[in-house]
Design an enzyme around this catalytic site. Structure first.
Site, PDB file in Angstrom:
ATOM      1  N   VAL A  36       9.165 -29.272  -5.070  1.00  0.00           N
ATOM      2  CA  VAL A  36      10.239 -29.138  -4.542  1.00  0.00           C
ATOM      3  C   VAL A  36      10.482 -28.634  -2.932  1.00  0.00           C
ATOM      4  O   VAL A  36      11.278 -28.514  -2.255  1.00  0.00           O
ATOM      5  CB  VAL A  36      11.252 -28.187  -5.077  1.00  0.00           C
ATOM      6  CG1 VAL A  36      11.683 -28.835  -6.506  1.00  0.00           C
ATOM      7  CG2 VAL A  36      10.894 -26.956  -5.338  1.00  0.00           C
ATOM      8  N   LYS A  37       9.308 -28.372  -2.512  1.00  0.00           N
ATOM      9  CA  LYS A  37       9.047 -27.639  -1.103  1.00  0.00           C
ATOM     10  C   LYS A  37       9.045 -29.081  -0.161  1.00  0.00           C
ATOM     11  O   LYS A  37       9.496 -29.991  -0.438  1.00  0.00           O
ATOM     12  CB  LYS A  37       7.850 -27.058  -1.111  1.00  0.00           C
ATOM     13  CG  LYS A  37       7.768 -25.864  -2.125  1.00  0.00           C
ATOM     14  CD  LYS A  37       8.727 -24.822  -1.812  1.00  0.00           C
ATOM     15  CE  LYS A  37       8.384 -23.472  -2.441  1.00  0.00           C
ATOM     16  NZ  LYS A  37       8.117 -23.536  -3.937  1.00  0.00           N
TER      17      LYS A  37
END
Length: 380
Positions: free
Chosen positions: A187-188
């Site tokens: 999710v980064k």
């Protein structure tokens, strides 16, 4: 369901991983050093050390800076628990500095006041870990100035801030810190599946990080003379860990890094679009900042109605999230003496926080839906 965050994988990413799978090396091969070199160049820093995840990077960073039992490490309560756990891995004690209610990052005024008290009590921190929440950087020059005055070391937790800038300079250049940490969780900003990076300008720290990630082993006979005189020489000279990144993961990260500017531009565009579409609604929006990496888009709503708003959006297929439950309110830290009310700004923010979806593949139509459902949930 529209998630709050998601990786963006294309054919080039897949092909880069397949190429490694077809090669002679799956781990400890040439691709990890290639990723490290590319990151060092991107961040304008001397050394980059790839590891298995950002939590491992934080642990190694504390260890490399000599954090040990009896030491104090301070960080932000508005972060994931890893930002504080790394101190406890080393036998030290984590403490917190309340946040600025506007930036949501560690408050410089609160830090300075707490340092004055700690100096009088002779309990100054050995390390401070400022967290660049949501991709917006802390005031690193001010923190570094306090570090010089009070003698603490600095680890930037830039897990949210790959590609972000601070005063026009790349986060990760370590101009105001000893070590900077990045995360490559899916999710980064970019991903290696799981992975992390520690960056530094200090050659001794870099060498120590490299050794610690691989069991504390060295093959350098100049560093540690050995009775073994064969080419198979290696020695464990300290207690290290198996925190290595594989070539498979590094290949994905190297491919993703080539798209970093594309990802950042899209996130900044979506953040700007949210600000326009949500203007006038009873929500408090994050401060516009084109240097932020915009890992998150956190808004603040009325605390009394936050749960109802959250559940309404979830039920409508909008995967909102809350970042973060303040670390000091977690049971592990409550058992170590922290209580509600200790860090009121972080707690006030938490009571109102909702993170809206933001990621490169989010379409304008999906973002429109997010805003329509939020407006409905707000009763606006």
């Amino acid at each position: 369901m529209i998630p709050y965050g998601r990786q963006s994988i294309d054919d080039a990413d897949i092909e880069s991983v397949v190429a490694v799978l077809r090669s002679a090396w799956l781990t400890q091969g040439p691709v990890v050093p290639a990723l490290e070199g590319a990151f060092a160049r991107r961040c304008e820093v001397n050394y980059a050390v790839a590891v298995s995840n950002a939590t491992a990077a934080l642990h190694l960073a504390c260890t490399a800076l000599g954090v040990r039992p009896g030491d104090h490490v301070w960080t932000s309560p508005n972060s994931f628990v890893a930002s504080a756990n790394c101190a406890h891995y080393c036998g030290a004690t984590a403490d917190f500095v309340d946040i600025d209610p506007v930036t949501l990052n560690l408050s410089i005024a609160n830090l300075e006041a707490k340092l004055k008290v700690a100096a009088a009590q002779r309990k100054l921190p050995k390390v401070i870990i400022p967290v660049h929440f949501s991709g917006r950087t802390c005031d690193m020059a001010a923190i570094a100035q306090l570090g010089q005055h009070y003698g603490f070391r600095i680890i930037e937790d830039a897990s949210h801030a790959v590609g972000a800038l601070y005063d026009g300079e790349p986060v990760g250049n370590c101009l105001h810190s000893d070590i900077t940490i990045f995360s490559f969780h899916p999710v980064k900003i970019i991903t290696t599946g799981e992975g992390g990076m520690a960056l530094t300008n200090d050659p001794a720290i870099a060498t120590h990080l490299q050794r610690l990630r691989s069991h504390g082993i060295t093959r350098d006979q100049d560093l540690m003379p050995s009775p073994c005189d064969g080419p198979w020489h290696y020695q464990q000279i300290e207690l290290g860990f198996n925190y290595r990144l594989t070539d498979i993961q590094a290949a994905l990260g190297l491919s993703q890094l080539r798209r970093l500017d594309e990802f950042l531009a899209r996130r900044r565009y979506l953040a700007h679009r949210y600000a326009q579409m949500l203007d006038g609604l009873p929500v408090r929006l994050p401060i516009p900042n084109n240097e932020s990496a915009w890992h998150l888009y956190p808004v603040r709503v009325d605390a009394v109605h936050r749960r109802a708003i959250f559940e309404t959006m979830q039920a409508a297929g909008i995967g909102v999230q809350v970042h973060y439950i303040p670390i000091h309110l977690q049971p592990y830290f409550r058992q170590r003496g922290f209580n509600p009310g200790d860090f009121p700004a972080a707690e006030a923010y938490y009571s109102e926080a909702i993170s809206l979806p933001i990621y490169p593949a989010l379409t304008e139509g999906e973002q429109d839906k997010v805003c329509v459902i939020l407006r409905r949930a707000l009763g606006a």
